[in-house]
Design a protein around this motif. Structure first.
Motif, mmCIF file in Angstrom:
data_model
loop_
_atom_site.group_PDB
_atom_site.id
_atom_site.type_symbol
_atom_site.label_atom_id
_atom_site.label_comp_id
_atom_site.label_asym_id
_atom_site.label_seq_id
_atom_site.Cartn_x
_atom_site.Cartn_y
_atom_site.Cartn_z
ATOM 1 N N ARG A 19 0.959 -1.160 -0.164
ATOM 2 C CA ARG A 19 0.059 0.246 0.086
ATOM 3 C C ARG A 19 0.834 1.213 0.032
ATOM 4 O O ARG A 19 0.341 2.163 -1.031
ATOM 5 N N GLU A 20 1.856 1.222 0.849
ATOM 6 C CA GLU A 20 2.860 2.542 0.791
ATOM 7 C C GLU A 20 3.530 2.566 -0.377
ATOM 8 O O GLU A 20 3.532 3.811 -0.880
ATOM 9 N N VAL A 23 0.917 3.973 -2.959
ATOM 10 C CA VAL A 23 0.660 5.340 -2.881
ATOM 11 C C VAL A 23 1.925 6.321 -3.135
ATOM 12 O O VAL A 23 1.636 7.333 -3.865
ATOM 13 N N SER A 28 -2.566 2.350 -7.763
ATOM 14 C CA SER A 28 -3.553 1.695 -6.883
ATOM 15 C C SER A 28 -2.696 0.239 -6.660
ATOM 16 O O SER A 28 -1.681 -0.012 -7.200
#
Length: 79
Positions: A19-20, A23, A28
């Motif tokens: 996720r990091e 981002v 996505s």
């Protein structure tokens, strides 16, 4: 190209890292994972080509002795 759903299980640290990184790249998690897989698949192809080139370089004299420069690119006749 139609999309196929793929469910994977990873530990919490791996999920957080995915996720990091997604981002940080402005994409996505799905796209991030897709790009990782594509890059890895491309790496395999590159590794094969590099290994083949290394093989040819290592054994170039053996091929030259066996086939000679005058037969370069041609098959040797079956005896």
């Amino acid at each position: 190209m139609p999309k196929t759903q793929l469910n994977v299980r990873v530990d919490a640290d791996t999920a957080r890292a995915a996720r990091e990184r997604a981002v940080a790249r402005g994409m996505s998690v799905n796209r991030y994972i897709e790009e990782l897989v594509r890059r890895d698949a491309g790496e395999q192809g590159r590794m094969f080509v590099d290994a083949a080139a290394d093989f040819m370089q290592r054994y170039e004299t053996v091929f030259a002795e066996e086939f000679g420069p005058e037969t370069e690119g041609r098959r040797r006749p079956v005896e």
